[in-house]
Design a protein around this motif. Structure first.
Motif, PDB file in Angstrom:
ATOM      1  N   SER A   1      -8.950  -0.771   2.357  1.00  8.62           N
ATOM      2  CA  SER A   1      -8.326  -1.816   1.552  1.00  8.62           C
ATOM      3  C   SER A   1      -6.911  -2.098   2.047  1.00  8.62           C
ATOM      4  N   HIS A   2      -6.610  -3.369   2.246  1.00 11.99           N
ATOM      5  CA  HIS A   2      -5.254  -3.754   2.647  1.00 11.99           C
ATOM      6  C   HIS A   2      -4.250  -3.466   1.530  1.00 11.99           C
TER       7      HIS A   2
ATOM      8  N   ILE B   1       0.245  -0.094  -0.491  1.00  6.46           N
ATOM      9  CA  ILE B   1       0.791   0.845  -1.476  1.00  6.46           C
ATOM     10  C   ILE B   1       1.163   2.164  -0.798  1.00  6.46           C
ATOM     11  N   LEU B   2       0.259   2.701   0.032  1.00  9.55           N
ATOM     12  CA  LEU B   2       0.536   3.963   0.725  1.00  9.55           C
ATOM     13  C   LEU B   2       1.763   3.839   1.620  1.00  9.55           C
ATOM     14  N   ASN B   3       1.825   2.788   2.420  1.00  9.95           N
ATOM     15  CA  ASN B   3       2.942   2.641   3.352  1.00  9.95           C
ATOM     16  C   ASN B   3       4.269   2.446   2.618  1.00  9.95           C
TER      17      ASN B   3
ATOM     18  N   LEU C   1       9.452   5.242   0.707  1.00  9.35           N
ATOM     19  CA  LEU C   1      10.278   5.760  -0.387  1.00  9.35           C
ATOM     20  C   LEU C   1      10.336   7.285  -0.397  1.00  9.35           C
ATOM     21  N   LYS C   2       9.228   7.925  -0.046  1.00  9.05           N
ATOM     22  CA  LYS C   2       9.136   9.385  -0.105  1.00  9.05           C
ATOM     23  C   LYS C   2       9.791  10.070   1.096  1.00  9.05           C
ATOM     24  N   ASN C   3       9.718   9.441   2.266  1.00 13.99           N
ATOM     25  CA  ASN C   3      10.262  10.008   3.493  1.00 13.99           C
ATOM     26  C   ASN C   3       9.703  11.417   3.763  1.00 13.99           C
TER      27      ASN C   3
ATOM     28  N   LEU D   1       3.481   9.657   8.237  1.00 12.09           N
ATOM     29  CA  LEU D   1       2.175   9.289   7.706  1.00 12.09           C
ATOM     30  C   LEU D   1       2.162   7.789   7.504  1.00 12.09           C
ATOM     31  N   LYS D   2       1.112   7.135   8.009  1.00 14.88           N
ATOM     32  CA  LYS D   2       1.025   5.683   7.924  1.00 14.88           C
ATOM     33  C   LYS D   2      -0.413   5.278   7.688  1.00 14.88           C
ATOM     34  N   GLY D   3      -0.608   4.266   6.851  1.00 14.56           N
ATOM     35  CA  GLY D   3      -1.949   3.772   6.546  1.00 14.56           C
ATOM     36  C   GLY D   3      -2.360   2.618   7.431  1.00 14.56           C
TER      37      GLY D   3
END
Length: 131
Positions: free
Chosen positions: A86-87, A92-94, A99-101, A106-108
């Motif tokens: 899902s795009h 959302i993940l990226n 924000l989390k660093n 990690l990249k979607g």
């Protein structure tokens, strides 16, 4: 090609990239995530890996599983490319990762080929910087 697997996920390393794929539709509870991480550590054999993590086949992760992943899921990793179907989920993940660093990049992605390309670019950059 070396592989390890259990009843719900399979790992293999090919051309310097570690891959995983769910073998069936799986609910991600803490025990399943622990089993997945243990299996990933087994195939890593104490060495850091570039991981192409195919989320297709994973229904969800519950909060206990996410907390466990935050605490234990980054060992033996240089980077993780997550393949999503899902795009919107990718966006959302990226966004969350910016924000989390996280300690481990990690990249979607929605296409496996793009995920592998990103991992190979990171790997080449790391090898170049270590020369």
């Amino acid at each position: 090609m070396r592989t390890v697997e259990n009843d719900f996920v399979k790992f293999w390393i090919e051309d310097g990239i570690m891959y995983s794929q769910f073998k069936k539709l799986t609910e991600g509870d803490k025990q399943k995530l622990k089993d997945l991480i243990d299996l990933r550590h087994e195939i890593s054999a104490g060495e850091k890996q570039y991981w192409c993590y195919d989320f297709n086949g994973l229904k969800s992760y519950d909060k206990d599983a996410r907390d466990y992943a935050d605490a234990h899921g980054q060992d033996y990793l240089f980077a993780c490319a997550v393949v999503l179907n899902s795009h919107i989920t990718k966006f959302i993940l990226n966004t969350f990762m910016v924000l989390k660093n996280p300690l481990v990049p990690l990249k979607g992605f929605t296409r496996k080929s793009e995920a592998v390309k990103w991992l190979k670019e990171l790997k080449e950059k790391e090898q170049f910087n270590n020369k």
